[in-house]
Design a protein around this motif. Structure first.
Motif, PDB file in Angstrom:
ATOM      1  N   ILE A  93      38.046   2.850   3.540  1.00 20.84           N
ATOM      2  CA  ILE A  93      38.378   1.708   2.398  1.00 20.84           C
ATOM      3  C   ILE A  93      38.918   1.103   1.956  1.00 20.84           C
ATOM      4  CG2 ILE A  93      36.625   0.278   1.482  1.00 20.84           C
ATOM      5  CD1 ILE A  93      34.450   0.602   3.651  1.00 20.84           C
ATOM      6  N   ALA A  94      38.618   2.890   1.028  1.00 19.49           N
ATOM      7  CA  ALA A  94      38.928   2.926  -0.378  1.00 19.49           C
ATOM      8  C   ALA A  94      40.663   2.841   0.124  1.00 19.49           C
ATOM      9  CB  ALA A  94      38.870   4.745  -0.666  1.00 19.49           C
ATOM     10  N   LYS A  95      41.278   3.293   0.775  1.00 18.19           N
ATOM     11  CA  LYS A  95      42.877   2.987   1.208  1.00 18.19           C
ATOM     12  C   LYS A  95      43.640   2.399   1.449  1.00 18.19           C
ATOM     13  CE  LYS A  95      43.694   8.235   3.034  1.00 18.19           C
ATOM     14  NZ  LYS A  95      44.714   8.656   2.257  1.00 18.19           N
ATOM     15  N   LEU A  96      42.505   1.180   2.144  1.00 15.76           N
ATOM     16  CA  LEU A  96      43.020  -0.204   2.351  1.00 15.76           C
ATOM     17  C   LEU A  96      42.788  -0.713   0.948  1.00 15.76           C
ATOM     18  CD1 LEU A  96      41.291  -0.851   5.938  1.00 15.76           C
ATOM     19  CD2 LEU A  96      43.614   0.006   5.102  1.00 15.76           C
ATOM     20  N   LEU A  97      42.306  -0.707   0.095  1.00 17.74           N
ATOM     21  CA  LEU A  97      41.799  -1.297  -1.033  1.00 17.74           C
ATOM     22  C   LEU A  97      43.547  -1.475  -1.622  1.00 17.74           C
ATOM     23  CD1 LEU A  97      37.786  -0.648  -1.859  1.00 17.74           C
ATOM     24  CD2 LEU A  97      39.309  -2.975  -1.144  1.00 17.74           C
ATOM     25  N   GLU A 142      43.958  -3.866  -4.948  1.00 18.90           N
ATOM     26  CA  GLU A 142      42.835  -4.159  -5.834  1.00 18.90           C
ATOM     27  C   GLU A 142      42.501  -3.165  -7.210  1.00 18.90           C
ATOM     28  OE1 GLU A 142      40.335  -6.395  -5.131  1.00 18.90           O
ATOM     29  OE2 GLU A 142      40.682  -7.149  -3.142  1.00 18.90           O
ATOM     30  N   ILE A 143      41.400  -3.679  -8.148  1.00 17.61           N
ATOM     31  CA  ILE A 143      40.989  -3.058  -8.820  1.00 17.61           C
ATOM     32  C   ILE A 143      41.652  -1.677  -8.981  1.00 17.61           C
ATOM     33  CG2 ILE A 143      40.122  -2.628 -11.574  1.00 17.61           C
ATOM     34  CD1 ILE A 143      39.323  -5.529 -10.775  1.00 17.61           C
ATOM     35  N   ARG A 144      41.744  -0.240  -9.274  1.00 19.67           N
ATOM     36  CA  ARG A 144      41.720   0.820  -9.521  1.00 19.67           C
ATOM     37  C   ARG A 144      40.512   1.539  -8.931  1.00 19.67           C
ATOM     38  NH1 ARG A 144      42.705   4.730  -5.885  1.00 19.67           N
ATOM     39  NH2 ARG A 144      43.044   6.707  -6.693  1.00 19.67           N
ATOM     40  N   PHE A 145      39.437   1.281 -10.260  1.00 20.17           N
ATOM     41  CA  PHE A 145      38.408   1.440  -9.923  1.00 20.17           C
ATOM     42  C   PHE A 145      37.263   1.754  -8.638  1.00 20.17           C
ATOM     43  CE2 PHE A 145      36.901  -2.420 -12.002  1.00 20.17           C
ATOM     44  CZ  PHE A 145      35.737  -2.300 -11.490  1.00 20.17           C
ATOM     45  N   LYS A 146      37.716   0.375  -8.346  1.00 22.07           N
ATOM     46  CA  LYS A 146      36.891  -0.042  -7.195  1.00 22.07           C
ATOM     47  C   LYS A 146      36.978   0.998  -5.611  1.00 22.07           C
ATOM     48  CE  LYS A 146      35.532  -4.063  -3.624  1.00 22.07           C
ATOM     49  NZ  LYS A 146      35.945  -4.941  -3.643  1.00 22.07           N
ATOM     50  N   SER A 147      38.145   1.021  -5.451  1.00 22.07           N
ATOM     51  CA  SER A 147      38.944   2.004  -4.405  1.00 22.07           C
ATOM     52  C   SER A 147      38.132   3.970  -4.903  1.00 22.07           C
ATOM     53  CB  SER A 147      40.003   2.178  -4.860  1.00 22.07           C
ATOM     54  OG  SER A 147      41.000   2.392  -5.359  1.00 22.07           O
ATOM     55  N   GLN A 148      38.118   3.783  -6.567  1.00 20.01           N
ATOM     56  CA  GLN A 148      37.689   5.646  -6.444  1.00 20.01           C
ATOM     57  C   GLN A 148      36.233   5.187  -6.630  1.00 20.01           C
ATOM     58  OE1 GLN A 148      39.122   5.371 -11.181  1.00 20.01           O
ATOM     59  NE2 GLN A 148      41.216   6.751 -10.113  1.00 20.01           N
ATOM     60  N   ALA A 149      35.653   3.901  -6.326  1.00 21.54           N
ATOM     61  CA  ALA A 149      34.440   4.920  -5.831  1.00 21.54           C
ATOM     62  C   ALA A 149      34.118   4.924  -5.126  1.00 21.54           C
ATOM     63  CB  ALA A 149      33.861   2.915  -6.581  1.00 21.54           C
ATOM     64  N   PHE A 150      34.932   4.015  -3.766  1.00 18.83           N
ATOM     65  CA  PHE A 150      35.005   4.593  -2.356  1.00 18.83           C
ATOM     66  C   PHE A 150      35.118   5.932  -2.241  1.00 18.83           C
ATOM     67  CE2 PHE A 150      34.264   0.238  -2.368  1.00 18.83           C
ATOM     68  CZ  PHE A 150      33.558  -0.204  -0.937  1.00 18.83           C
ATOM     69  N   GLU A 151      36.321   6.057  -2.924  1.00 23.92           N
ATOM     70  CA  GLU A 151      36.563   8.260  -2.722  1.00 23.92           C
ATOM     71  C   GLU A 151      35.513   8.622  -2.979  1.00 23.92           C
ATOM     72  OE1 GLU A 151      40.368   9.442  -4.506  1.00 23.92           O
ATOM     73  OE2 GLU A 151      41.332   7.802  -4.176  1.00 23.92           O
ATOM     74  N   ALA A 176      32.425   8.555  -3.483  1.00 26.43           N
ATOM     75  CA  ALA A 176      31.643   8.236  -2.100  1.00 26.43           C
ATOM     76  C   ALA A 176      31.490   8.746  -1.539  1.00 26.43           C
ATOM     77  CB  ALA A 176      30.621   6.898  -1.946  1.00 26.43           C
ATOM     78  N   ALA A 177      32.996   8.403  -0.855  1.00 26.74           N
ATOM     79  CA  ALA A 177      33.226   9.478   0.120  1.00 26.74           C
ATOM     80  C   ALA A 177      32.897  10.870   0.502  1.00 26.74           C
ATOM     81  CB  ALA A 177      34.722   8.970   0.839  1.00 26.74           C
ATOM     82  N   ARG A 178      33.391  11.201  -1.081  1.00 23.69           N
ATOM     83  CA  ARG A 178      33.519  12.731  -1.269  1.00 23.69           C
ATOM     84  C   ARG A 178      32.693  13.685  -1.064  1.00 23.69           C
ATOM     85  NH1 ARG A 178      37.927  11.883  -4.853  1.00 23.69           N
ATOM     86  NH2 ARG A 178      36.280  12.934  -6.739  1.00 23.69           N
ATOM     87  N   LEU A 179      31.070  12.125  -2.043  1.00 26.18           N
ATOM     88  CA  LEU A 179      30.156  13.245  -1.626  1.00 26.18           C
ATOM     89  C   LEU A 179      28.863  12.804  -0.657  1.00 26.18           C
ATOM     90  CD1 LEU A 179      27.365  13.470  -4.014  1.00 26.18           C
ATOM     91  CD2 LEU A 179      27.214  10.485  -3.740  1.00 26.18           C
ATOM     92  N   ILE A 180      29.281  12.337   0.179  1.00 21.67           N
ATOM     93  CA  ILE A 180      28.325  12.388   1.393  1.00 21.67           C
ATOM     94  C   ILE A 180      29.383  13.058   2.553  1.00 21.67           C
ATOM     95  CG2 ILE A 180      27.873  10.147   3.443  1.00 21.67           C
ATOM     96  CD1 ILE A 180      26.682   9.423   0.898  1.00 21.67           C
ATOM     97  N   GLU A 181      30.560  13.326   2.281  1.00 15.01           N
ATOM     98  CA  GLU A 181      30.861  14.342   3.673  1.00 15.01           C
ATOM     99  C   GLU A 181      29.919  15.579   2.795  1.00 15.01           C
ATOM    100  OE1 GLU A 181      35.247  16.031   4.465  1.00 15.01           O
ATOM    101  OE2 GLU A 181      35.557  14.566   3.053  1.00 15.01           O
ATOM    102  N   HIS A 182      30.013  15.776   1.501  1.00 15.84           N
ATOM    103  CA  HIS A 182      29.320  17.385   1.819  1.00 15.84           C
ATOM    104  C   HIS A 182      28.084  17.238   0.713  1.00 15.84           C
ATOM    105  CE1 HIS A 182      33.110  18.577   1.242  1.00 15.84           C
ATOM    106  NE2 HIS A 182      34.252  17.752   0.661  1.00 15.84           N
TER     107      HIS A 182
END
Length: 588
Positions: free
Chosen positions: A25-29, A34-43, A45-51
């Motif tokens: 989702i982050a990459k496609l945003l 889209e506003i960068r902070f939105k994709s950063q939020a997903f990015e 969250a992805a790192r957080l969940i992965e680890h």
């Protein structure tokens, strides 16, 4: 990125699966602009969940969306997306984003050197839908005359496609290790399993993994068929390649192949040694066995036809007169000779680290506050952390101008006044400019406890120029260490051209340290570079380069694994020093 080809249920989506969709989702945003902070939020969250140190599905089961919102940086919107992914393997926003963009855009985005805008332009102009389509267009020279393209860009993209192909064949350590552990966790819960372990290059902590090797001993021989069934029905399995009574092979959703072997308890150690490898190491051990009249293979240690050992790996090594050799050393690169001579290193352990000397906060491009990063370090039993946000030239990462750096330093002073038995060190990751000068003046560097220098630009300089640039930076009296010394991104970017031997010599000459950057897509220095540093007497710092608190624990594991591959002991590592000795070293 691997495609999501089928649905999941709430028992099968693991943390890596959830992180994968959030990262997409982050990459496609980004592609959509889209506003960068939105994709950063997903990015983030992805790192957080992965680890995350526990299954996200368990957290959701315990408290639903509200429990997910307890995770740092996860708001209600993302929490609901996670809930959707746990239920179905995907979510509405991801599917809508895919439909709104040209077909195949995700595969194109995974190609190194190909940015989002260029990927969309190529997809729309040339109707390319895959890496294969793009490669065909490049080789037909249909790309070089398009806007912002050139023959050099054509060559660069062909290189990127070759790297992408290699990356698909070999899985990065950060993806492979959680996958193997998820499979092991499921197998160990099976009532017929007595013991289970992963082997292969993953157990040797190689940066990339060709396939996964899993070994199991059953409680009873009759349990083997049920164990095999549980393996072939695992959530991550896309195809069953072979299904037998003692060996099965599957292809996982990630594209990597996984093999399961069921071995009897009396052969488990021999099988674990054999399938851990490397091939060269195994040959050396077998040759030693032959000299002692023994036959050593995956079934055990044999004297004639008599089985005389192999239930544990220690029995295999003892049979040939050697002490246990750690898996990370088993590359046939001198470890057998060192073991025979009693010269094996006392390899560094996670508990040897006293701190982390390269971390980022929300003052630049990090996710967490000063206090949160410090608390994450304390939770690992550390005595100190150095918070090294970017310098001002790296504006894309929120680099700090001098006045903001001063404000951050004052905030660190305030935080330190509240801490007992723990120290936050003032640091910065300072860009090395093309000339080899640094992004902050000396009077600013002198105010810092830790000065980490790194290359973030002009990767295309020739070897001589890049080497001069880095060596000049290492000559600066205020510099502590060189971060990610070769600039590589595993499966994404080759190291820049640099004479590493000259860099190691410069570090030795000027009393500087080199970093083992434990970001899982860097793992830079590699084992060869670490051995060169050790041989030259250059101290190494094992740093996570963490941009969020959740990465400290997994990052430490990856860093220690690579350090052990490089034969490092605690005495070779800067941040294995207790705080008083570290402060003396930094002052010197």
């Amino acid at each position: 990125m691997p495609a999501i080809v089928r649905g999941y249920n709430d028992h099968t989506v693991d943390n890596t699966g959830v992180a994968d969709v959030l990262g997409r989702i982050a990459k496609l945003l980004d592609v959509k602009g889209e506003i960068r902070f939105k994709s950063q939020a997903f990015e983030k969250a992805a790192r957080l969940i992965e680890h995350l140190d526990r299954p996200v599905k368990d957290l959701h089961a315990a408290g639903g969306v509200k429990a997910l919102m307890s995770l740092p940086g996860v708001g209600e919107g993302i929490a609901k997306k996670i809930e959707e992914i746990l239920a179905s393997g995907t979510c509405k926003e991801y599917e809508q984003l895919k439909r709104s963009l040209p077909p195949g855009i995700e595969e194109l985005l995974a190609i190194p050197h190909l940015g989002p805008k260029t990927a969309v332009m190529l997809a729309e102009t040339l109707k390319v839908k895959s890496a294969a389509d793009l490669e065909k267009a490049l080789r037909a020279h249909k790309v070089r005359d398009l806007p912002r393209m050139s023959d050099k860009m054509e060559e660069k993209l062909l290189k990127g496609i070759a790297m992408w192909k290699g990356g698909r064949q070999r899985l990065g350590l950060g993806r492979a290790l959680p996958l193997a552990r998820a499979i092991l966790d499921r197998l160990r819960r099976h009532p017929g399993v007595r013991d289970a372990a992963y082997a292969g290059s993953l157990r040797r902590m190689r940066e990339t993994i060709g396939d996964l090797d899993i070994l199991v001993t059953p409680r009873r021989p009759s349990d083997a068929p049920a164990i095999m069934q549980a393996f072939t029905e695992h959530d991550e399995v896309a195809d069953v390649v072979a299904h037998g009574e003692t060996k099965s092979s599957v292809r996982l959703e990630s594209g990597v192949e996984a093999d399961l072997r069921v071995v009897p308890p009396e052969s488990f150690g021999a099988a674990l040694h054999y399938f851990t490898g490397s091939k060269t190491h195994n040959i050396l051990i077998r040759e030693l066995g032959v000299k002692k009249g023994l036959r050593i293979n995956e079934y055990g240690v044999f004297k004639g036809k008599k089985h005389v050992g192999g239930a544990t790996e220690e029995e295999v090594f003892k049979a040939v007169g050697l002490p246990f050799i750690a898996p990370e050393l088993r590359e046939g690169a001198g470890e057998v000779e060192a073991a025979a001579a009693g010269r094996l290193p006392k390899l560094i352990e996670p508990g040897d680290l006293r701190g982390d000397l390269h971390m980022h906060t929300d003052w630049s491009d990090g996710k967490n506050t000063i206090e949160e990063m410090a608390e994450a370090g304390r939770a690992l039993g550390y005595e100190y952390v150095a918070l090294c946000d970017h310098s001002e030239s790296l504006r894309v990462a929120g680099g700090l101008e001098v006045d903001r750096l001063h404000k951050k330093n004052k905030a660190i002073d305030a935080a330190n006044r509240t801490l007992k038995g723990f120290r936050i060190l003032k640091g910065a990751e300072v860009d090395i400019l093309e000339s080899g000068t640094l992004d902050y003046p000396d009077e600013v560097l002198a105010e810092l406890d830790v000065v980490v220098v790194s290359v973030h630009s002009r990767f295309s300089l020739d070897e001589a120029a890049q080497t001069r640039r880095i060596c000049r930076a290492l000559a600066n009296k205020h510099v502590t260490l060189l971060a990610h010394p070769t600039g590589r991104l595993i499966n994404r970017r080759d190291p820049y051209a640099v004479n590493l031997a000259e860099v190691v010599k410069a570090a030795a000459d000027h009393g500087k340290c080199l970093e083992l950057n434990a970001q899982v897509d860097r793992l830079d220095l590699s084992d060869g570079g670490l051995k060169a540093a050790k041989a030259a007497g250059v101290t190494v710092a094992i740093n996570t380069d963490a941009h969020d608190a959740a990465y400290l624990r997994p990052g430490r594991e990856y860093g220690i694994g690579m350090a052990r591959r490089g034969w490092l002991e605690a005495g070779d590592v800067l941040n294995a020093l207790p705080l008083p000795k570290l402060l003396k070293r930094l002052a010197r």
